[in-house]
Write a protein that holds these residues in place. Structure first.
Motif, mmCIF file in Angstrom:
data_model
loop_
_atom_site.group_PDB
_atom_site.id
_atom_site.type_symbol
_atom_site.label_atom_id
_atom_site.label_comp_id
_atom_site.label_asym_id
_atom_site.label_seq_id
_atom_site.Cartn_x
_atom_site.Cartn_y
_atom_site.Cartn_z
ATOM 1 N N LEU A 23 7.705 -30.996 -42.392
ATOM 2 C CA LEU A 23 9.075 -31.404 -42.720
ATOM 3 C C LEU A 23 9.080 -32.390 -43.886
ATOM 4 O O LEU A 23 10.001 -32.374 -44.711
ATOM 5 N N LEU A 24 8.083 -33.254 -43.956
ATOM 6 C CA LEU A 24 8.003 -34.217 -45.052
ATOM 7 C C LEU A 24 7.877 -33.486 -46.393
ATOM 8 O O LEU A 24 8.558 -33.823 -47.368
ATOM 9 N N ASN A 44 16.401 -26.943 -34.913
ATOM 10 C CA ASN A 44 16.929 -26.142 -33.796
ATOM 11 C C ASN A 44 17.426 -27.032 -32.660
ATOM 12 O O ASN A 44 17.122 -26.826 -31.486
ATOM 13 N N HIS A 45 18.191 -28.056 -33.041
ATOM 14 C CA HIS A 45 18.812 -28.986 -32.097
ATOM 15 C C HIS A 45 17.798 -29.792 -31.293
ATOM 16 O O HIS A 45 18.081 -30.222 -30.184
ATOM 17 N N GLN A 46 16.613 -30.003 -31.877
ATOM 18 C CA GLN A 46 15.635 -30.910 -31.280
ATOM 19 C C GLN A 46 15.157 -31.884 -32.351
ATOM 20 O O GLN A 46 14.946 -31.489 -33.505
ATOM 21 N N VAL A 47 14.985 -33.147 -31.967
ATOM 22 C CA VAL A 47 14.534 -34.163 -32.916
ATOM 23 C C VAL A 47 13.045 -33.973 -33.189
ATOM 24 O O VAL A 47 12.244 -33.800 -32.258
ATOM 25 N N ARG A 48 12.677 -34.006 -34.464
ATOM 26 C CA ARG A 48 11.272 -33.874 -34.851
ATOM 27 C C ARG A 48 10.913 -34.939 -35.877
ATOM 28 O O ARG A 48 11.743 -35.373 -36.672
ATOM 29 N N GLU A 49 9.644 -35.331 -35.865
ATOM 30 C CA GLU A 49 9.127 -36.252 -36.871
ATOM 31 C C GLU A 49 8.851 -35.493 -38.161
ATOM 32 O O GLU A 49 8.728 -34.254 -38.166
ATOM 33 N N LEU A 50 8.729 -36.210 -39.240
ATOM 34 C CA LEU A 50 8.485 -35.566 -40.535
ATOM 35 C C LEU A 50 7.108 -34.920 -40.609
ATOM 36 O O LEU A 50 6.860 -34.065 -41.464
ATOM 37 N N SER A 51 6.210 -35.291 -39.704
ATOM 38 C CA SER A 51 4.881 -34.676 -39.682
ATOM 39 C C SER A 51 4.901 -33.298 -39.008
ATOM 40 O O SER A 51 3.902 -32.568 -39.066
ATOM 41 N N PHE A 52 6.023 -32.925 -38.397
ATOM 42 C CA PHE A 52 6.141 -31.647 -37.696
ATOM 43 C C PHE A 52 5.965 -30.490 -38.682
ATOM 44 O O PHE A 52 6.571 -30.463 -39.751
#
Length: 554
Positions: A23-24, A44-52
């Protein structure tokens, strides 16, 4: 090379990226520009970190630190930096994050051995700033749970380690800042350099960790000294420590040992004792008090509290009569509107204050009045023939969110009123460094009640909650210190009981609904609690207002 397709809501465009792109990398490639630095994304309506990293097609919306989940990331990361700084400056001291208060977080330094001084605070702040300037990454590592438990025990984080053991998972995750590992039940920022503003100040016998305003991260939130609120928090913290139920792991141990009923009995007895003490205070005011005002935020248990207080006032020889402030709403066409043009039922102007005051004055003069009722379906106030005259020994209990607002009773002598502020101030913490939000506690209560009595889906309650919270911040919490007394309606055991009612409701929220990520967050939170059976909860309990089975009529 395999690619995955994404749709970015920020740019309203579709793109293809190589499998495994983070994501970053995507945020930089798309040059996402937000008010503050991008710190995470809703995938998709879930919180994710930029490393995902992406392995399937996704819908993505990047957010910054001002977003509700961005603020959570910011606070967790800031607490981690504080933890590491304290370990570096005072190696033999244990940091404890006790509660959210005064728009910040109250911290204690266990084992400090003396009063905290300003030079001590400056040393910690200096180390925090050094860690932030180095822009050190927060590294997430998946490890066998036993290895995580061993690491946490070595770091002196026994409560966190115990909770990991109780979960019973084979593998888990830890976050590392340099060589120190920790866990905060949610996502973190990419690195310490994302932390741009904070402060650490002396606060009662501990510290207050201050955070920025969501609307302007260059400015810290105001930190009003909430002495009464702090005292009620401390009183219940002491009870929780005496009973050894001040963390989720401790509560779970009682449950695993089949002693949940004991905690229920103690919690309910404590409530009864406090309500009786408040009734005694009112009685001791030499008959001056004619009006008792009960205020508090949504799902705090105001209605049941008022009824239980009425019982205790009767024990003192007083005859209570209960009135709802909601019956004094102005007609719908006169209701004020908020910034979005929606009816603002939580504004004081939604109440017919002059009419309300005139009726109280007449009652206190011994006159008979005809009480109004409000028809919420039609949006009209009407008279249904109910009449009231206050006689010697009779007292009014008035429930409504504006009870602490000094503008509510401009025509009534203050000596004739007694103000009670009630809220669900969660008494236990997740562990040493993670307090439990009182807002989450109330949201879960309200969701269960909305489902049982209003047939609302969990997604509907979650959708309405931000608006409810904004109204509380404007109209309720700024006046809470005006109370003569505060009452904590939370119980030590309740989240263990609410778990079995809330989880099925949260699981009905669909993945394609915007409320899905909040439902998943609450499900993860509740997963740490062992379920407690509710059969020993008495019919007069405040919790029965939400669960059902109350002996009071509503």
């Amino acid at each position: 090379m395999k690619e995955v397709e994404i749709y970015c809501h920020n740019t309203q465009s579709r793109h293809a990226y190589p499998l495994g792109t983070s994501l970053l990398e995507i945020s930089k490639d798309l040059d996402i520009q937000l008010k503050n630095t991008v710190c995470g994304a809703i995938v998709n309506h879930q919180v994710r970190e930029l490393s995902f990293c992406l392995v399937k097609p996704k819908q993505i919306e990047f957010f910054d630190v001002a977003h509700p989940d961005g603020i959570r990331m910011y606070v967790r990361s800031l607490v981690f930096v504080l933890y590491v700084a304290v370990k570096e400056v005072f190696p033999h001291v244990s940091l404890r994050i006790r509660k959210g208060i005064s728009n910040g977080y109250f911290c204690e330094l266990a084992g400090f051995g003396r009063d905290i001084t300003e030079p001590d605070i400056q040393l910690i702040k200096k180390e925090m700033k050094r860690l932030i300037e180095q822009d050190i990454p927060f590294v997430k590592k998946g490890v066998p749970t036993q290895d995580a438990v061993d690491h946490l025990v070595r770091e002196g984080l026994d409560e966190k380690a115990q909770l990991f053991e109780q979960k019973g998972h084979l593998f888990t995750s830890l976050y590392f800042l340099n060589d120190l590992g920790n866990y905060f039940y949610g996502h973190l920022l990419p690195s310490t350099g994302y932390i741009t503003n904070f402060d650490l100040v002396k606060f009662f016998d501990g510290l207050l960790l201050r955070i920025p305003k969501p609307e302007n991260f260059d400015v810290l939130q105001d930190a009003p000294v909430q002495k009464k609120l702090f005292e009620i928090f401390q009183e219940h913290k002491n009870w929780a420590q005496i009973l050894d139920v001040d963390t989720v792991a401790n509560l779970n141990e009682y449950t695993l040992q089949k002693k949940g009923g004991y905690i229920i009995k103690i919690s309910e007895a404590l409530h009864e004792k406090k309500i009786a003490e408040i009734a005694n205070q009112i009685h001791e005011r030499n008959g001056d008090v004619r009006v008792v005002l009960v205020a508090g935020p949504s799902a705090s248990g105001k209605t049941t509290f008022s009824k239980r207080l009425g019982v205790q006032l009767a024990v003192n020889g007083l005859r209570p009569y209960q009135i709802s402030l909601d019956d004094y709403f102005v007609n719908r066409e006169h209701t004020p509107r908020d910034e979005q043009g929606n009816y603002d039922f939580e504004a004081l102007e939604a109440i017919d204050v002059p009419y309300f005051n005139q009726q109280l004055l007449d009652l206190m003069k011994g006159k008979e009045v005809q009480l109004p009722k409000f028809d919420f379906h039609r949006g009209q106030r009407y008279l249904n023939g109910d009449r009231l005259r206050l006689r010697p020994g009779e007292i009014l209990i008035i429930e409504g969110i504006h009870g602490m607002n000094p503008r509510l009773l401009p025509m009534i002598d203050e000596k004739n009123t007694f103000k009670i502020f009630i809220s669900a101030l969660t008494q236990i913490s997740m562990d040493e460094h993670t307090h439990i939000s009182t807002s989450d506690n109330r949201l879960i209560r309200r969701m269960i009640r909305d489902s049982k009595y209003r047939s609302y889906r969990a997604s509907e309650t979650i959708k309405r909650w931000p608006s409810v919270r904004r109204g509380e911040e404007r109209n309720i919490f700024p006046f809470q210190e005006n109370a003569d007394v505060m009452f904590n309606s939370a119980t030590l055991y309740e989240l263990g009981v609410l778990k079995k009612y809330a989880e099925p409701l949260l699981k009905t929220v669909l993945e394609n609904e915007p409320e899905y990520m909040e439902a998943m967050r609450l499900l993860k939170f509740l997963s740490y609690f062992k379920p407690i059976d509710d059969e020993e909860i008495p019919p007069t309990s405040l919790l029965r207002e939400f669960l059902g089975g109350s002996s009071f009529l509503y």
